[in-house]
Write a protein that holds these residues in place. Structure first.
Motif, PDB file in Angstrom:
ATOM      1  N   GLN A  89       0.826  -1.208   0.000  1.00 48.66           N
ATOM      2  CA  GLN A  89       0.000   0.000   0.000  1.00 48.66           C
ATOM      3  C   GLN A  89       0.862   1.260   0.000  1.00 48.66           C
ATOM      4  N   HIS A  92       1.920   2.367  -3.445  1.00 46.51           N
ATOM      5  CA  HIS A  92       0.830   2.536  -4.409  1.00 46.51           C
ATOM      6  C   HIS A  92       1.029   3.762  -5.290  1.00 46.51           C
ATOM      7  N   ASP A  93       1.440   4.881  -4.708  1.00 42.20           N
ATOM      8  CA  ASP A  93       1.606   6.109  -5.483  1.00 42.20           C
ATOM      9  C   ASP A  93       2.682   5.959  -6.558  1.00 42.20           C
ATOM     10  N   ARG A  95       3.460   3.183  -8.164  1.00 44.23           N
ATOM     11  CA  ARG A  95       2.888   2.393  -9.258  1.00 44.23           C
ATOM     12  C   ARG A  95       1.905   3.237 -10.066  1.00 44.23           C
ATOM     13  N   ARG A  96       1.163   4.089  -9.384  1.00 48.06           N
ATOM     14  CA  ARG A  96       0.211   4.948 -10.086  1.00 48.06           C
ATOM     15  C   ARG A  96       0.938   5.954 -10.978  1.00 48.06           C
TER      16      ARG A  96
END
Length: 245
Positions: A89, A92-93, A95-96
């Motif tokens: 988690q 996540h940023d 990967r985004r």
């Protein structure tokens, strides 16, 4: 002419009975469970192969190491420090960001008159995977400056090509796996190919790792931003680094 039905092979009879009878099904379940309990380490382990040994630098990694102390150590490290849900988690940023970058790159390719409004999907997918991993591990998308359209530069192409060259030989058939004394001859060429590919990969990775370690040692960095920071800050009981380079 024989009019009697042909006898069912013994192993098929056993399977048929196991399907039809709950009692036989339970017997087979207990048998398989006992086999897994007694020989679980054999099923869990990875095969001993020249290609895996070279790639993992003497079985230092988790994915390619046979079961043993080193495998157990790296399993604990990866499970608690890298592959946990909290870390997933947390990244996540990153990967985004790479997903957004891929969309922009594809859009530019479609608008580029020199590309005939076409996109090389294979090339985009390969480098997207490489970019995501670099972003999560090293905190940056490119080792160099990249291309003006957002595509992979020379450094990234050599890095990804090296990784795929390693994968193409990993666990491939090699006569030296059966006759170790033939390893020096490298009859199938896998050893040379993997060794050269590893040199290309480490040419870009090792400087980044050493630079990051120096930053932590000199106090130039105090917050963990990616997986490399997590691995560097893993400590033993005596506050010594758990992993070495």
């Amino acid at each position: 002419m024989d009019t009697q039905p042909h006898a069912r092979p013994q192993h098929r009879n056993l399977l048929h009975q196991a399907r039809q009878s709950p009692r036989h099904h339970c017997h087979f379940s207990r048998t398989f469970q006992r086999v897994l309990e007694e020989a679980g380490a054999v099923f869990d382990s990875r095969p001993d192969a020249i290609s895996a040994q070279i790639t993992s630098d003497g079985y230092l990694t988790l994915a390619l190491s046979p079961s043993g102390d080193q495998w157990a150590k790296m399993r604990r490290v990866m499970r608690s420090g890298v592959l946990s849900n909290a870390v997933f988690q947390w990244l996540h940023d990153k990967r985004r960001e790479e997903a957004d970058h891929l969309v922009r790159y594809v859009y530019k390719q479609c608008k580029n008159p020199d590309s005939n409004e076409s996109v090389n999907v294979r090339d985009a997918a390969r480098h997207y995977c490489g970019n995501v991993i670099r972003k999560m591990v090293f905190g940056e998308m490119f080792f160099g400056s990249g291309m003006a359209d957002g595509g992979a530069g020379v450094e990234e192409r050599e890095h990804v090509d090296g990784l795929f060259a390693i994968l193409s030989c990993l666990y491939g058939f090699a006569i030296a796996d059966f006759l170790p004394w033939l390893e020096v001859l490298d009859l199938d060429g896998h050893k040379k190919k993997i060794t050269n590919a590893i040199k290309n990969v480490r040419r870009y990775q090792d400087p980044e790792i050493k630079k990051r370690i120096e930053m932590w040692e000199k106090g130039l960095k105090s917050e963990e931003d990616d997986i490399l920071d997590l691995l560097i800050n893993l400590k033993k009981s005596g506050n010594e680094p758990l992993l070495s380079i």
